[in-house]
Design a protein around this motif. Structure first.
Motif, PDB file in Angstrom:
ATOM      1  N   ASP A  51      -2.263   7.484 -12.216  1.00 36.48           N
ATOM      2  CA  ASP A  51      -3.245   7.753 -11.166  1.00 36.48           C
ATOM      3  C   ASP A  51      -3.498   6.506 -10.325  1.00 36.48           C
ATOM      4  N   ASP A  52      -3.662   5.370 -11.004  1.00 35.55           N
ATOM      5  CA  ASP A  52      -3.908   4.118 -10.283  1.00 35.55           C
ATOM      6  C   ASP A  52      -2.697   3.716  -9.454  1.00 35.55           C
ATOM      7  N   LEU A  53      -1.504   3.902 -10.021  1.00 34.22           N
ATOM      8  CA  LEU A  53      -0.288   3.538  -9.303  1.00 34.22           C
ATOM      9  C   LEU A  53      -0.104   4.412  -8.068  1.00 34.22           C
ATOM     10  N   MET A  54      -0.347   5.712  -8.205  1.00 36.90           N
ATOM     11  CA  MET A  54      -0.208   6.594  -7.053  1.00 36.90           C
ATOM     12  C   MET A  54      -1.213   6.229  -5.968  1.00 36.90           C
ATOM     13  N   ALA A  55      -2.422   5.883  -6.357  1.00 35.96           N
ATOM     14  CA  ALA A  55      -3.427   5.482  -5.366  1.00 35.96           C
ATOM     15  C   ALA A  55      -2.975   4.230  -4.632  1.00 35.96           C
ATOM     16  N   ALA A  56      -2.418   3.269  -5.372  1.00 34.85           N
ATOM     17  CA  ALA A  56      -1.936   2.037  -4.748  1.00 34.85           C
ATOM     18  C   ALA A  56      -0.730   2.312  -3.853  1.00 34.85           C
ATOM     19  N   MET A  57       0.138   3.230  -4.263  1.00 33.78           N
ATOM     20  CA  MET A  57       1.303   3.567  -3.450  1.00 33.78           C
ATOM     21  C   MET A  57       0.894   4.252  -2.161  1.00 33.78           C
ATOM     22  N   ARG A  58      -0.154   5.057  -2.218  1.00 30.74           N
ATOM     23  CA  ARG A  58      -0.640   5.712  -0.995  1.00 30.74           C
ATOM     24  C   ARG A  58      -1.199   4.687  -0.019  1.00 30.74           C
ATOM     25  N   GLN A  59      -1.757   3.596  -0.526  1.00 31.87           N
ATOM     26  CA  GLN A  59      -2.225   2.528   0.349  1.00 31.87           C
ATOM     27  C   GLN A  59      -1.059   1.849   1.047  1.00 31.87           C
ATOM     28  N   GLU A  60       0.078   1.760   0.388  1.00 34.23           N
ATOM     29  CA  GLU A  60       1.262   1.128   0.964  1.00 34.23           C
ATOM     30  C   GLU A  60       2.010   2.065   1.903  1.00 34.23           C
TER      31      GLU A  60
END
Length: 213
Positions: A156-165
């Protein structure tokens, strides 16, 4: 077959996360699909090219997300230690086996080694046994609820960070999943459904992978 060295983020956690993702599925399909592209014609080749482009986008986005969010690396390391501890509680010795593989990795980085010598390292009894032990250990803890919850939190945290990128990363993942189904169907028409099996010896824990929400 390729021996993976431990990264800062942690070998086991990275394998459990990355190999269950669409990126890993694309890699597995790419390796198995290359031999059949000529038989299946241009459409399969076009799908393969698009899959590779999406795979690169996903890999770059994931890498950038981790680099810009150091807490993700800490989470990966924490999960690695959790998984290793659970494996040891189940009667395995994963840290010893990882040391065996790391030692083999170091030997293979010797530029003076011939291709035959590198193959001997990979096929040596201690390396083969260490890989087998780790696979069995992963299977033994695959359904552990604490591990699954920790990995879900990390995803979940990784997907959130990827959406920021990359604001379009969900579309990238959905397209990869669509292409995967099309390529499986094509492969099925050539004599059976293709099995997705990453070439890397460390298989994923059954965590479900990244999904676009």
């Amino acid at each position: 077959m390729k021996i993976r060295s431990r990264s800062v983020a942690g070998l086991i956690a990275a394998a459990a996360l990355a190999l269950a993702s669409p990126l890993a599925m694309a890699q597995g399909m790419g390796q198995q699909g290359q031999g059949g592209m000529g038989m299946q014609g241009g459409q399969s080749g076009n799908l393969q090219m698009e899959m590779q482009q999406l795979q690169q986008t996903l890999a770059e986005t994931q890498q950038q997300a981790v680099e810009n969010n150091p807490q993700l690396e800490q989470k990966l390391e924490d999960i690695e230690n959790l998984i290793l501890d659970k494996m040891e509680s189940a009667g395995y010795q994963p840290r010893r086996d990882l040391e065996t593989l790391e030692s083999a990795e170091e030997r293979m980085q010797d530029p003076d080694l011939s291709a035959e010598q590198r193959q001997e390292v990979i096929q040596s009894e201690d390396v083969q046994q260490a890989q087998m032990n780790l696979q069995e250990a992963q299977q033994a803890v695959a359904q552990d609820q604490e591990i699954r919850e920790a990995q879900q939190s990390l995803r979940d945290d990784l997907m959130a960070a990827m959406r920021q990128e990359n604001a379009d990363i969900d579309d990238v993942i959905q397209r990869m999943q669509s292409l995967q189904q099309q390529m499986q169907q094509q492969q099925g028409g050539q004599g059976g459904m293709m099995r997705l099996s990453p070439s890397r010896k460390f298989g994923p824990l059954k965590t479900g992978g990244l999904r676009a929400h």
